[in-house]
Motif scaffolding. Structure first.
Motif, short mmCIF file in Angstrom:
data_model
loop_
_atom_site.label_atom_id
_atom_site.label_comp_id
_atom_site.label_asym_id
_atom_site.label_seq_id
_atom_site.Cartn_x
_atom_site.Cartn_y
_atom_site.Cartn_z
N CYS B 29 0.84 -1.20 0.00
CA CYS B 29 0.00 0.00 0.00
C CYS B 29 0.87 1.25 0.00
O CYS B 29 1.77 1.39 0.83
CB CYS B 29 -0.90 -0.03 1.24
N CYS B 32 -0.29 3.36 3.48
CA CYS B 32 0.11 2.95 4.83
C CYS B 32 1.28 1.98 4.84
O CYS B 32 1.79 1.64 5.91
CB CYS B 32 -1.08 2.35 5.59
N CYS B 43 -6.16 -1.99 -0.30
CA CYS B 43 -5.40 -2.32 0.91
C CYS B 43 -6.34 -2.90 1.96
O CYS B 43 -7.35 -2.29 2.30
CB CYS B 43 -4.72 -1.08 1.45
N CYS B 46 -6.21 -0.20 5.13
CA CYS B 46 -6.73 1.17 5.12
C CYS B 46 -7.65 1.44 3.92
O CYS B 46 -8.15 2.54 3.77
CB CYS B 46 -5.59 2.18 5.14
N SER B 48 -6.97 1.89 0.92
CA SER B 48 -6.42 2.73 -0.15
C SER B 48 -6.25 1.91 -1.42
O SER B 48 -5.93 0.73 -1.38
CB SER B 48 -5.05 3.27 0.29
ZN LIG Z 1 -3.04 0.77 3.36
#
Ligand SMILES: [Zn+2]
Lengths: 389, 130
Positions: B29, B32, B43, B46, B48
């Protein structure tokens, strides 16, 4: 305690055959459907909802609805592999509550023994388009492999032994001796299991379920219809379903979705594990049943080895009566999908119609749980809780 | 019976390329930093969708293992093994242990990844670390 019924199981039928060389898959589906409807005292013309999995030949429910000439107003082909059929019970209750159907038929049938899938050569139901295919298949990972890895790690974390795992098979063999239709009726010992050939270390041949032809069916309906029929009332009071995956490579492989599906079902039913008098637990392998039993809260995580030991799962003398039909390890595992037979024996127990040698006295509360897919990587757990109505 | 087969798809072609280059890369990711395996578009930590393929150190610990005693694939004559390895970057990967096999439990043994020819293709494998 009176609990609201989500739906009622009024028909239950298990095909008596374990080898079906002279029947088609469609015929087996129709036979179990007819058996469950006759058990309920209903006919095919009463059925207005059909629930089935990919073992049903044809496109979803279409060929079988045509073959059996059903007039349907609701269909559901949810597929979570072996746990599908318990999810179908839950979804049938939901559809009935929503007014989408009144009489739901759930069928499972097939003939894997005739189709060359009876010699341990069973491949995972993998498709190269699965996003996970590339990351397990090239390394020779086979369906037993992930279960074996779960068993190895369970032994590492909690000290679980091959002898403790063997007790699961031993208990179910004690039950199967009373089931005239069981694939394997011989009583086995712990020594028999641990001395059988290693298939995927630490799983021995006798840690693995049978492969059988045949199938089973259930009929679910609403309260007024159930009470108009001449059968003991079996009320569905709690359901849960929970997919469980790898969480990006961080999940604990000895945990299962049963923790979440069980908690959901217990909360809906307003019962605790201590209230359950009988449990049907999917036993594709001995370790499969053990992981579910602890994730369902029948003992603390990691303590299942002691729980199953010394006949812990034998009806009458053990800690909890489990799989009194002989389970998938001894009785029946039609189409390699164990959820249906789990519901069938739970219904027998609630009705008081299990074999007298294994019937739990005054069994008013039962649980059935199945895992579809594979422990350790990705699966769905499904739980139903049944109460005598 | 048949052989195991690799398939190149959208989300794994970079992994096979990294294996060809002798340095396994995994999706990580960009927001993060969490590595993940198998690949996925998002991800798991998180959510993302900003992603890059980053080489890993190639070290980890055996989480579990299995030895198969029956034949399932023509290119894996029994007995053969598979191992789940907890990489030092975090995720679990499936691979095969090559070289010396530990006595007793394999769980907890440190391994390093290497690259082997398997039936005409190159893939990763683990070896017990010195
Ligand atoms: Zn992430």
């Amino acid at each position: 305690m009176r609990r609201p019924g989500l739906g009622y199981i009024v028909g239950a039928y298990e095909h008596p055959l374990r080898d079906a060389p002279d029947r088609s898959v469609a015929q087996l589906h129709a036979e179990v459907a007819a058996g469950a409807l006759a058990d309920a005292g209903l006919t095919k013309d009463d059925v207005d909802g059909l629930f089935c999995g990919p073992d049903t030949p044809g496109t979803g429910p279409l060929s079988m609805a045509d073959y059996m000439n059903l007039n349907l107003r609701h269909v559901d082909t949810t597929n979570t592999s072996g746990s599908s059929y318990l999810i179908h019970v839950a979804h049938a209750c939901q559809a009935i509550a929503a007014g989408k159907c009144d009489v739901a038929l759930i069928t499972l049938a097939g003939r894997p023994r005739q189709e060359g899938k009876a010699k341990g050569s069973l491949k995972r139901a993998d498709n190269p388009n699965q996003p996970d295919f590339e990351f397990e298949h090239p390394f020779g990972i086979q369906i037993l492999g992930v279960y074996a890895m779960v068993a190895q790690r369970h032994a590492h974390l909690y000290g679980t032994t091959a002898e403790q795992m063997a007790w699961v098979k031993v208990a179910f063999s004690h039950h199967a001796q009373h089931n005239p239709n069981a694939k394997l009726r011989n009583v086995v010992t712990v020594e028999d299991v641990v001395n059988s050939p290693l298939v995927a270390d630490p799983l021995h041949r006798l840690d693995c379920c049978v492969v059988t032809d045949g199938g089973g069916a259930l009929v679910v309906t609403r309260e007024e219809i159930a009470k108009s029929l001449d059968r003991p009332l079996v009320k569905v009071i709690g359901c849960g379903e929970a997919p469980y995956g790898q969480a990006g490579g961080y999940a604990e492989i000895t945990d299962s979705g049963a923790r979440r599906s069980g908690a959901t079902a217990y909360a809906q039913a307003n019962v605790t594990p201590a209230d359950i008098r009988y449990a049907s637990i999917y036993d594709s392998f001995t370790i499969t049943a053990m992981v579910q039993l602890e994730d369902l809260g029948f003992c603390e995580k990691g303590e299942i080895g002691a729980f199953v030991s010394d006949g812990g799962l034998i009806s009458g003398s053990g800690r909890l009566a489990v799989n009194t039909d002989g389970g998938g390890l001894c009785n029946n595992h039609p189409v390699n999908r164990g959820g249906m037979t789990k519901a069938l024996e739970a219904v027998r127990q609630i009705r008081g119609e299990a074999h007298p040698a294994v019937q739990v006295p005054d069994c008013d509360l039962a649980l059935a749980n199945a895992i579809g897919g594979q422990l350790g990587v990705r699966h769905a757990s499904s739980t139903i809780i049944l109460e005598r109505g | 019976m048949g052989k195991t087969t690799p398939v190149m798809s959208l989300s794994d072609a970079p992994m096979w390329q990294s294996i060809e280059n002798g340095k396994l890369a995994l999706m990580a990711c960009k927001t993060c930093g969490t590595y993940r395996y198998p690949p996925s578009p998002i991800c798991p930590k998180c959510l993302s969708m900003e992603t890059e393929w980053k080489p890993i150190a190639g070290t980890g610990t055996i989480l579990s293992w299995v030895v198969f005693h029956r034949k399932y694939f023509d290119d894996f004559p029994p007995p053969y093994n598979a191992v789940a390895v907890r990489l030092d970057e975090g995720p679990i990967i499936m691979t095969n242990l090559v070289g010396e096999e530990p006595e007793g439990s394999w769980i907890g043994k440190r391994v390093s990844l290497e690259y082997v020819d398997h039936d005409g293709r190159r893939q990763h494998a683990a070896r017990i670390a010195e």
